[in-house]
Design a protein around this motif. Structure first.
Motif, PDB file in Angstrom:
ATOM      1  N   ALA A   1       0.832  -1.203   0.000  1.00 21.74           N
ATOM      2  CA  ALA A   1       0.000   0.000   0.000  1.00 21.74           C
ATOM      3  C   ALA A   1       0.865   1.250   0.000  1.00 21.74           C
ATOM      4  O   ALA A   1       2.008   1.238   0.473  1.00 21.74           O
ATOM      5  N   GLU A   2       0.327   2.327  -0.536  1.00 22.22           N
ATOM      6  CA  GLU A   2       1.070   3.579  -0.600  1.00 22.22           C
ATOM      7  C   GLU A   2       1.404   4.131   0.778  1.00 22.22           C
ATOM      8  O   GLU A   2       2.385   4.842   0.952  1.00 22.22           O
ATOM      9  N   ASP A   3       0.557   3.821   1.788  1.00 19.22           N
ATOM     10  CA  ASP A   3       0.837   4.344   3.130  1.00 19.22           C
ATOM     11  C   ASP A   3       1.643   3.378   3.991  1.00 19.22           C
ATOM     12  O   ASP A   3       1.867   3.617   5.169  1.00 19.22           O
ATOM     13  N   ASP A   4       2.098   2.262   3.396  1.00 16.01           N
ATOM     14  CA  ASP A   4       3.010   1.374   4.119  1.00 16.01           C
ATOM     15  C   ASP A   4       4.395   2.018   4.191  1.00 16.01           C
ATOM     16  O   ASP A   4       4.810   2.734   3.279  1.00 16.01           O
ATOM     17  N   PHE A   5       5.116   1.730   5.266  1.00 12.24           N
ATOM     18  CA  PHE A   5       6.519   2.139   5.379  1.00 12.24           C
ATOM     19  C   PHE A   5       7.350   0.976   4.877  1.00 12.24           C
ATOM     20  O   PHE A   5       7.334  -0.122   5.446  1.00 12.24           O
ATOM     21  N   LEU A   6       8.076   1.204   3.787  1.00 11.27           N
ATOM     22  CA  LEU A   6       8.744   0.105   3.105  1.00 11.27           C
ATOM     23  C   LEU A   6      10.260   0.208   3.189  1.00 11.27           C
ATOM     24  O   LEU A   6      10.862   1.190   2.776  1.00 11.27           O
ATOM     25  N   LEU A   7      10.857  -0.856   3.727  1.00 12.39           N
ATOM     26  CA  LEU A   7      12.308  -1.030   3.751  1.00 12.39           C
ATOM     27  C   LEU A   7      12.716  -1.910   2.581  1.00 12.39           C
ATOM     28  O   LEU A   7      11.979  -2.822   2.200  1.00 12.39           O
ATOM     29  N   VAL A   8      13.913  -1.660   2.024  1.00 14.86           N
ATOM     30  CA  VAL A   8      14.410  -2.520   0.971  1.00 14.86           C
ATOM     31  C   VAL A   8      15.825  -2.983   1.309  1.00 14.86           C
ATOM     32  O   VAL A   8      16.667  -2.199   1.740  1.00 14.86           O
ATOM     33  N   PHE A   9      16.041  -4.290   1.153  1.00 11.90           N
ATOM     34  CA  PHE A   9      17.375  -4.883   1.226  1.00 11.90           C
ATOM     35  C   PHE A   9      17.683  -5.416  -0.153  1.00 11.90           C
ATOM     36  O   PHE A   9      16.858  -6.085  -0.779  1.00 11.90           O
ATOM     37  N   SER A  10      18.901  -5.165  -0.646  1.00 12.14           N
ATOM     38  CA  SER A  10      19.319  -5.751  -1.925  1.00 12.14           C
ATOM     39  C   SER A  10      20.743  -6.269  -1.802  1.00 12.14           C
ATOM     40  O   SER A  10      21.568  -5.696  -1.091  1.00 12.14           O
ATOM     41  N   GLY A  11      20.991  -7.367  -2.484  1.00  9.00           N
ATOM     42  CA  GLY A  11      22.327  -7.946  -2.445  1.00  9.00           C
ATOM     43  C   GLY A  11      22.265  -9.454  -2.419  1.00  9.00           C
ATOM     44  O   GLY A  11      21.189 -10.056  -2.437  1.00  9.00           O
ATOM     45  N   ARG A  12      23.435 -10.066  -2.401  1.00  9.03           N
ATOM     46  CA  ARG A  12      23.465 -11.519  -2.267  1.00  9.03           C
ATOM     47  C   ARG A  12      22.954 -11.907  -0.889  1.00  9.03           C
ATOM     48  O   ARG A  12      23.275 -11.268   0.111  1.00  9.03           O
ATOM     49  N   ILE A  13      22.174 -12.955  -0.849  1.00 14.09           N
ATOM     50  CA  ILE A  13      21.567 -13.369   0.409  1.00 14.09           C
ATOM     51  C   ILE A  13      22.403 -14.492   1.016  1.00 14.09           C
ATOM     52  O   ILE A  13      22.347 -15.651   0.596  1.00 14.09           O
ATOM     53  N   ASN A  14      23.214 -14.109   1.987  1.00 13.09           N
ATOM     54  CA  ASN A  14      23.985 -15.095   2.736  1.00 13.09           C
ATOM     55  C   ASN A  14      24.101 -14.619   4.182  1.00 13.09           C
ATOM     56  O   ASN A  14      23.641 -13.530   4.536  1.00 13.09           O
ATOM     57  N   ARG A  15      24.725 -15.429   5.013  1.00 13.60           N
ATOM     58  CA  ARG A  15      24.767 -15.125   6.455  1.00 13.60           C
ATOM     59  C   ARG A  15      25.528 -13.837   6.742  1.00 13.60           C
ATOM     60  O   ARG A  15      25.191 -13.100   7.673  1.00 13.60           O
TER      61      ARG A  15
ATOM     62  N   ASP B   1       4.196  -6.051  15.749  1.00 15.71           N
ATOM     63  CA  ASP B   1       2.922  -5.434  16.110  1.00 15.71           C
ATOM     64  C   ASP B   1       2.591  -4.234  15.237  1.00 15.71           C
ATOM     65  O   ASP B   1       1.450  -3.765  15.218  1.00 15.71           O
ATOM     66  N   ASN B   2       3.583  -3.714  14.526  1.00 15.69           N
ATOM     67  CA  ASN B   2       3.339  -2.585  13.636  1.00 15.69           C
ATOM     68  C   ASN B   2       3.161  -3.120  12.216  1.00 15.69           C
ATOM     69  O   ASN B   2       4.125  -3.406  11.518  1.00 15.69           O
ATOM     70  N   THR B   3       1.925  -3.241  11.788  1.00 23.87           N
ATOM     71  CA  THR B   3       1.621  -3.888  10.511  1.00 23.87           C
ATOM     72  C   THR B   3       1.933  -3.015   9.298  1.00 23.87           C
ATOM     73  O   THR B   3       1.849  -3.486   8.166  1.00 23.87           O
ATOM     74  N   LYS B   4       2.291  -1.755   9.518  1.00 24.85           N
ATOM     75  CA  LYS B   4       2.587  -0.858   8.405  1.00 24.85           C
ATOM     76  C   LYS B   4       4.044  -0.939   7.952  1.00 24.85           C
ATOM     77  O   LYS B   4       4.394  -0.429   6.888  1.00 24.85           O
TER      78      LYS B   4
ATOM     79  N   LYS C   1      11.569 -18.709   9.035  1.00 28.02           N
ATOM     80  CA  LYS C   1      11.650 -17.830  10.197  1.00 28.02           C
ATOM     81  C   LYS C   1      10.633 -16.691  10.120  1.00 28.02           C
ATOM     82  O   LYS C   1      10.050 -16.292  11.129  1.00 28.02           O
ATOM     83  N   SER C   2      10.426 -16.171   8.917  1.00 24.92           N
ATOM     84  CA  SER C   2       9.541 -15.018   8.755  1.00 24.92           C
ATOM     85  C   SER C   2       8.090 -15.396   8.481  1.00 24.92           C
ATOM     86  O   SER C   2       7.273 -14.524   8.178  1.00 24.92           O
ATOM     87  N   ALA C   3       7.773 -16.679   8.608  1.00 23.62           N
ATOM     88  CA  ALA C   3       6.429 -17.148   8.236  1.00 23.62           C
ATOM     89  C   ALA C   3       5.319 -16.430   9.001  1.00 23.62           C
ATOM     90  O   ALA C   3       4.252 -16.162   8.453  1.00 23.62           O
ATOM     91  N   VAL C   4       5.577 -16.081  10.259  1.00 24.98           N
ATOM     92  CA  VAL C   4       4.511 -15.457  11.073  1.00 24.98           C
ATOM     93  C   VAL C   4       4.197 -14.035  10.617  1.00 24.98           C
ATOM     94  O   VAL C   4       3.146 -13.493  10.955  1.00 24.98           O
ATOM     95  N   ILE C   5       5.107 -13.435   9.832  1.00 27.56           N
ATOM     96  CA  ILE C   5       4.833 -12.106   9.281  1.00 27.56           C
ATOM     97  C   ILE C   5       5.024 -12.144   7.763  1.00 27.56           C
ATOM     98  O   ILE C   5       5.507 -11.179   7.157  1.00 27.56           O
TER      99      ILE C   5
END
Length: 396
Positions: free
Chosen positions: A207-221, A237-240, A268-272
């Motif tokens: 949604a346009e009013d969501d606060f959106l973070l972006v991560f980019s790059g190779r996904i490793n530990r 608890d903050n759904t936005k 790990k992220s299944a709950v959100i």
């Protein structure tokens, strides 16, 4: 000067499959084409898209391709691995190097630039009297490196991507006359905010009013993605607050379903799961579209990241940056455009606090974004290429 470039032996140049090292090589070759400084020959592994790339029309930059995946090449690689007693790298890279050296031996180069492979130095010196310049992108040459002193003594110069890497090389010898720093650059114009670009938010269900973070790059530990998801769980608890994770475990279209680490992250992220989107691999030329939909970029590296270009891309896109104090990252950002989070104890809690700080203050986001844009002009590809050739002239 007549210059040879030895690439990593993993990805092709031109950088049709991406890769930070390969993109940077393209940048200084493009600059050389424009300014006609040197006669340069690039030794690259073969890729059909690289072989027909427009860059090959240059009359000052020349490309020689080495086929490493043919049946004959595979047989030769195995034979090389069986009979060789002086392999520094794995036999795939050593095969590329041996084929390149056969041609280098037939030509008289003034300089050989080795891209991120210090271990090439011994074999190249045995076959050429050219000056050897190492362009070092990672922590591959320090006091603990195999044959570090021998390699260091063979080099005419080391061009490091950050002061962090520069200082690591100096652990071999305090005499720093042959070591300099040239910080990376990017195509800043390609990432600049553009109101004509259609937002990807609708496509991704954001949604346009969501606060959106972006991560980019190779996904490793090392990239801290697991810790980032832990931080998101602390903010559940903050759904936005939402997160887009762009990338894969390696370059190109590798299916992430086969990658156990990415599978662990998704579990790990299944709950959100409605707030974290994994896009998989995105072609580099599409990256600006994804950055422009975000409110902030997050680069939570937990290793000594030498100088990640993802930080530069976020700044060029005018995004506030949340990142860490590792490696060369503090050299990229300023206190006015980034929140730099120390790693270590309570890292995920501090990461969550940083996210919340930016989320809760639109005015702060605006100021930080403007500061990112101002800072991005320090890291253009043109500045990088000019500095690179200036550094090269110091050593030759």
């Amino acid at each position: 000067m007549k210059i040879a470039i030895l690439t990593s032996g993993i990805l092709p140049v031109p950088a049709v499959q991406g890769g930070a090292v390969e993109n940077l090589t393209d940048f200084y070759l493009e600059y050389n084409e424009a300014h006609r400084l040197h006669d340069i020959t690039v030794y690259s592994i073969y890729h059909e898209h690289a072989f027909c790339h427009p860059a090959l029309r240059s009359d000052v930059n020349h490309y020689k391709f080495i086929k490493t995946n043919t049946l004959a090449a595979k047989i030769r690689k195995r034979l090389l691995h069986t009979v060789s007693r002086d392999e520094y790298y794995n036999y795939h890279i050593e095969y590329y190097l041996d084929r390149a050296i056969k041609d280098i031996r037939r030509n008289r180069y003034d300089v050989v630039i080795m891209e991120n492979r210090p271990g090439y130095a011994m074999k190249v010196r045995a076959n050429s009297d050219a000056r050897l310049i190492l362009h070092l992108h990672n922590d591959h040459l320090n006091s603990t490196t195999k044959r570090a002193v021998d390699i260091h003594n063979l080099l005419s110069g080391v061009i490091c991507v950050s002061d962090f890497i520069n200082n690591r090389v100096r652990t071999i010898s305090s005499a720093g006359g042959k070591i300099t720093t040239v910080r990376n650059g990017i195509d800043v114009r390609a990432f600049a905010p553009d109101t004509n670009i259609r937002s990807k938010r609708d496509e991704l269900g954001i949604a346009e009013d969501d606060f959106l973070l972006v991560f980019s790059g190779r996904i490793n530990r090392d990239k801290g993605v697991s810790e980032l998801i832990d931080a998101m769980l602390k903010l559940k608890d903050n759904t936005k607050i939402k997160l887009v994770i762009i990338g894969n475990s390696f370059f190109g279209n590798v299916s992430d379903t086969a990658d156990s680490f990415i599978g662990q992250l998704k579990a790990k992220s299944a709950v959100i799961r409605d707030r974290i989107i994994f896009t998989g691999f995105i072609p580099y030329d599409k990256m600006p579209e994804y950055l422009h939909m975000a409110d902030a970029a997050i680069i939570p590296s937990v290793w000594d990241d030498p100088f990640p270009t993802t930080v530069l891309e976020a700044q060029a896109a005018g995004l506030p940056v949340i990142t860490t104090d590792r490696g060369g990252i503090p050299e990229e950002v300023g206190c006015d455009n980034a929140i730099v989070v120390p790693t270590g104890d309570d890292f995920t809690a501090r990461l969550a606090d940083a996210i919340n700080t930016i989320y809760e203050s639109p005015d702060l986001r605006k100021k930080m974004g403007a500061a990112s844009l101002s800072r991005s002009v320090m890291f253009t590809k043109e500045r990088f290429a000019a500095d690179f050739f200036n550094a090269l002239s110091q050593f030759t």
